[in-house]
Design a protein around this motif. Structure first.
Motif, PDB file in Angstrom:
ATOM      1  N   GLU A 116      43.749 -30.494  48.270  1.00  0.00           N
ATOM      2  CA  GLU A 116      44.056 -32.389  49.081  1.00  0.00           C
ATOM      3  C   GLU A 116      43.184 -33.814  49.002  1.00  0.00           C
ATOM      4  OE1 GLU A 116      45.288 -31.500  53.022  1.00  0.00           O
ATOM      5  OE2 GLU A 116      46.978 -29.725  52.381  1.00  0.00           O
ATOM      6  N   ALA A 117      41.447 -32.447  48.508  1.00  0.00           N
ATOM      7  CA  ALA A 117      41.373 -33.746  48.488  1.00  0.00           C
ATOM      8  C   ALA A 117      39.602 -33.782  47.569  1.00  0.00           C
ATOM      9  CB  ALA A 117      41.379 -33.803  50.175  1.00  0.00           C
ATOM     10  N   LEU A 118      39.572 -34.359  46.725  1.00  0.00           N
ATOM     11  CA  LEU A 118      38.864 -34.248  45.580  1.00  0.00           C
ATOM     12  C   LEU A 118      37.116 -35.426  45.905  1.00  0.00           C
ATOM     13  CD1 LEU A 118      40.210 -34.267  42.390  1.00  0.00           C
ATOM     14  CD2 LEU A 118      40.045 -32.269  43.748  1.00  0.00           C
ATOM     15  N   PHE A 119      36.068 -34.280  46.193  1.00  0.00           N
ATOM     16  CA  PHE A 119      35.054 -35.561  45.771  1.00  0.00           C
ATOM     17  C   PHE A 119      34.661 -35.341  44.685  1.00  0.00           C
ATOM     18  CE2 PHE A 119      30.018 -35.574  47.288  1.00  0.00           C
ATOM     19  CZ  PHE A 119      29.638 -36.665  47.135  1.00  0.00           C
ATOM     20  N   VAL A 120      34.225 -36.301  44.256  1.00  0.00           N
ATOM     21  CA  VAL A 120      33.341 -36.281  42.472  1.00  0.00           C
ATOM     22  C   VAL A 120      32.528 -36.944  42.640  1.00  0.00           C
ATOM     23  CG1 VAL A 120      34.512 -38.088  40.788  1.00  0.00           C
ATOM     24  CG2 VAL A 120      36.425 -37.069  41.731  1.00  0.00           C
ATOM     25  N   ALA A 121      31.552 -36.830  41.715  1.00  0.00           N
ATOM     26  CA  ALA A 121      29.467 -36.404  42.210  1.00  0.00           C
ATOM     27  C   ALA A 121      29.370 -38.293  42.064  1.00  0.00           C
ATOM     28  CB  ALA A 121      28.959 -35.746  41.052  1.00  0.00           C
ATOM     29  N   ASN A 122      30.188 -38.988  40.924  1.00  0.00           N
ATOM     30  CA  ASN A 122      30.251 -40.724  40.453  1.00  0.00           C
ATOM     31  C   ASN A 122      31.403 -41.140  40.363  1.00  0.00           C
ATOM     32  OD1 ASN A 122      30.194 -40.103  37.989  1.00  0.00           O
ATOM     33  ND2 ASN A 122      28.139 -40.662  37.356  1.00  0.00           N
ATOM     34  N   ASP A 123      31.223 -42.673  40.749  1.00  0.00           N
ATOM     35  CA  ASP A 123      32.654 -43.708  40.358  1.00  0.00           C
ATOM     36  C   ASP A 123      32.698 -43.152  38.896  1.00  0.00           C
ATOM     37  OD1 ASP A 123      32.618 -43.838  43.406  1.00  0.00           O
ATOM     38  OD2 ASP A 123      31.615 -45.353  42.225  1.00  0.00           O
ATOM     39  N   HIS A 124      31.696 -43.317  37.928  1.00  0.00           N
ATOM     40  CA  HIS A 124      32.336 -43.195  36.595  1.00  0.00           C
ATOM     41  C   HIS A 124      32.761 -42.358  36.365  1.00  0.00           C
ATOM     42  CE1 HIS A 124      30.801 -41.667  32.177  1.00  0.00           C
ATOM     43  NE2 HIS A 124      31.641 -43.011  32.033  1.00  0.00           N
ATOM     44  N   MET A 125      33.102 -40.913  36.361  1.00  0.00           N
ATOM     45  CA  MET A 125      33.657 -39.717  36.961  1.00  0.00           C
ATOM     46  C   MET A 125      35.142 -40.202  37.508  1.00  0.00           C
ATOM     47  SD  MET A 125      31.499 -36.277  36.549  1.00  0.00           S
ATOM     48  CE  MET A 125      31.154 -35.754  38.000  1.00  0.00           C
ATOM     49  N   ALA A 126      35.148 -40.534  39.027  1.00  0.00           N
ATOM     50  CA  ALA A 126      35.824 -40.296  39.859  1.00  0.00           C
ATOM     51  C   ALA A 126      37.385 -41.051  39.115  1.00  0.00           C
ATOM     52  CB  ALA A 126      35.951 -41.077  40.903  1.00  0.00           C
ATOM     53  N   VAL A 127      37.107 -42.301  38.348  1.00  0.00           N
ATOM     54  CA  VAL A 127      37.687 -43.234  37.794  1.00  0.00           C
ATOM     55  C   VAL A 127      38.901 -42.231  36.701  1.00  0.00           C
ATOM     56  CG1 VAL A 127      38.373 -44.994  35.753  1.00  0.00           C
ATOM     57  CG2 VAL A 127      36.694 -45.093  37.876  1.00  0.00           C
ATOM     58  N   ALA A 128      38.048 -41.520  35.857  1.00  0.00           N
ATOM     59  CA  ALA A 128      38.570 -40.284  34.483  1.00  0.00           C
ATOM     60  C   ALA A 128      39.461 -39.500  35.977  1.00  0.00           C
ATOM     61  CB  ALA A 128      37.445 -39.792  34.384  1.00  0.00           C
ATOM     62  N   VAL A 129      39.099 -38.831  36.528  1.00  0.00           N
ATOM     63  CA  VAL A 129      39.876 -37.407  37.330  1.00  0.00           C
ATOM     64  C   VAL A 129      41.092 -38.645  37.935  1.00  0.00           C
ATOM     65  CG1 VAL A 129      39.891 -36.535  39.432  1.00  0.00           C
ATOM     66  CG2 VAL A 129      37.785 -36.517  37.949  1.00  0.00           C
ATOM     67  N   MET A 130      40.986 -39.892  38.968  1.00  0.00           N
ATOM     68  CA  MET A 130      42.440 -40.719  39.081  1.00  0.00           C
ATOM     69  C   MET A 130      42.956 -40.830  37.674  1.00  0.00           C
ATOM     70  SD  MET A 130      42.479 -44.275  41.379  1.00  0.00           S
ATOM     71  CE  MET A 130      41.169 -43.771  43.010  1.00  0.00           C
ATOM     72  N   ASP A 131      42.424 -41.455  36.406  1.00  0.00           N
ATOM     73  CA  ASP A 131      42.950 -41.621  35.619  1.00  0.00           C
ATOM     74  C   ASP A 131      44.855 -40.240  35.623  1.00  0.00           C
ATOM     75  OD1 ASP A 131      42.858 -43.722  34.947  1.00  0.00           O
ATOM     76  OD2 ASP A 131      41.475 -43.887  34.030  1.00  0.00           O
ATOM     77  N   VAL A 132      43.069 -38.987  34.463  1.00  0.00           N
ATOM     78  CA  VAL A 132      44.310 -37.517  34.990  1.00  0.00           C
ATOM     79  C   VAL A 132      45.597 -37.712  35.536  1.00  0.00           C
ATOM     80  CG1 VAL A 132      44.138 -35.264  34.910  1.00  0.00           C
ATOM     81  CG2 VAL A 132      42.362 -36.727  33.561  1.00  0.00           C
ATOM     82  N   ALA A 133      45.095 -37.545  37.033  1.00  0.00           N
ATOM     83  CA  ALA A 133      45.543 -37.524  38.489  1.00  0.00           C
ATOM     84  C   ALA A 133      46.911 -38.396  38.143  1.00  0.00           C
ATOM     85  CB  ALA A 133      45.096 -37.667  39.497  1.00  0.00           C
ATOM     86  N   ARG A 134      46.913 -39.342  38.278  1.00  0.00           N
ATOM     87  CA  ARG A 134      48.109 -40.266  37.836  1.00  0.00           C
ATOM     88  C   ARG A 134      49.001 -40.746  36.618  1.00  0.00           C
ATOM     89  NH1 ARG A 134      45.544 -46.244  40.013  1.00  0.00           N
ATOM     90  NH2 ARG A 134      44.817 -45.851  38.922  1.00  0.00           N
ATOM     91  N   TYR A 135      48.498 -40.034  35.333  1.00  0.00           N
ATOM     92  CA  TYR A 135      49.276 -40.688  34.255  1.00  0.00           C
ATOM     93  C   TYR A 135      49.209 -39.105  33.664  1.00  0.00           C
ATOM     94  CZ  TYR A 135      47.812 -44.430  35.530  1.00  0.00           C
ATOM     95  OH  TYR A 135      47.083 -46.487  35.965  1.00  0.00           O
TER      96      TYR A 135
END
Length: 356
Positions: free
Chosen positions: A244-263
């Protein structure tokens, strides 16, 4: 070895005497394209290694005459945290009448290969950001009276200083935040598994979850790379037991993870999935992402780094100093919110539970 006192440098004439060659042969050995026989060159290099000689690096003139150049070795400019660091370092060093010279290192291993290159400039100090030097070269810098500071990394080496934030505490704070937000299952997308920052963030996160009775979290590795973070997100979000929740080790990767999750998966953030990053830079602040992120006090980190360098250059004493600074969990729209613990300060929302 006493790493706290400058030692006189080895000269080219000493190398020539040791190798049994002329001083001009030593000069030609270290001059790209110069004419010298392979046999003579090998003798010079062997003597230079035994004596610890590097051209222009361990020179007597460093004691009385400074280049006023600080070498900055960076390996991760793709992450917008580091261009910001570079800009702030340039300002802070200029205020001390020093110049910044940038070299590109290696993120996944020691940056020893660039050492010979940067030392040709007779630098007065070295800052290593998202990379490191081997123990051998770190000791050589200390012997030469050249301070080395790791930025955003930690080390146990006696000759190397470091400036970082409380990454373990940051990971724990994120765990507390996500648990307080009502999440029951968790994932962690790691950076480089051998980096001190990733290790501390992950251990803090896992310890924080365990303190609340959650002993398991799904882990995938993104290696601080956008493409690898995307692959890690696909693996994690394809699972039937998707967290239900993800901690991503930095924002650079978090942006990529969010793009995959949404799109790619059609997930709504934070209704279907909460995401928290680390660094609080760049796109994390954009309203299109609005990533809740553990901040790093960039300006104070730079100030501490330059302060250590200036002190050691002025005193001539190379003694490891480690400074660890506090950050804040900046709350935005990428994760479900706890009912308590969020405070407003200087135009930002921060997660500060009572026990912090």
């Amino acid at each position: 070895m006493d790493s706290g006192v400058k030692k006189p440098g080895v000269t080219s004439s000493q190398v020539a005497e040791h190798a049994g060659v002329s001083q001009s042969a030593v000069s030609r050995t270290f001059t790209p394209g110069a004419s010298i026989s392979p046999k003579t060159r090998a003798k010079v290099l062997a003597s230079a290694k035994i004596l610890g000689y590097r051209p222009n690096a361990i020179a007597r003139s460093l004691i009385t005459s400074r280049s006023r150049i600080i070498a900055v070795v960076m390996a991760y400019l793709e992450n917008l945290f580091y261009p910001d660091v570079l800009e702030e370092l340039g300002r802070a060093l200029a205020a001390e009448n020093y110049h910044l010279l940038l070299f590109t290192g290696f993120m996944d291993r020691d940056s020893d290969p660039v050492f010979d290159q940067l030392m040709q400039y007779r630098v007065d100090g070295i800052i290593l950001a998202s990379t490191s030097l081997s123990s051998e070269l770190s000791e050589e810098c200390a012997t030469a009276g050249i301070p080395v500071v790791l930025f955003n990394r930690t080390t146990e080496r006696d000759a190397v200083s470091s400036v970082t934030t409380r990454n373990r505490e940051g990971g724990k704070r994120i765990a507390d935040f996500l648990v307080a937000g009502g999440h029951k299952s968790f994932g962690y997308i790691a950076g480089l598994e051998n980096s001190s920052t990733n290790r501390d963030r992950q251990e803090g996160f896992m310890d924080g979850l365990a303190a609340h009775g959650f002993t398991e979290a799904i882990v995938e590795t993104g290696n601080y790379s956008r493409s690898e973070a995307e692959d890690a997100a696909r693996k994690m979000l394809s699972r039937p037991d998707r967290p239900e929740a993800l901690f991503v080790a930095n924002d650079h990767m978090a942006v990529a993870v969010m793009d995959v999750a949404r799109y790619e998966f059609g997930l709504s953030i934070p209704e279907d999935l909460s995401i928290v990053g680390y660094d609080d830079v760049g796109p994390a602040r954009w309203t299109s992402y609005g990533i809740t992120s553990m901040s790093q006090p960039l300006k104070r980190m730079v100030e501490a780094t330059v302060d250590i360098l200036m002190d050691q250059i002025a005193s001539g004493e190379i003694e490891a100093e480690h400074r660890i600074l506090n950050g804040d969990l900046v709350v935005r729209s990428s994760a479900r919110l706890p009912k308590t613990g969020i405070v407003a300060l200087d135009g930002r929302k921060l997660y500060r539970p009572r026990d912090v």
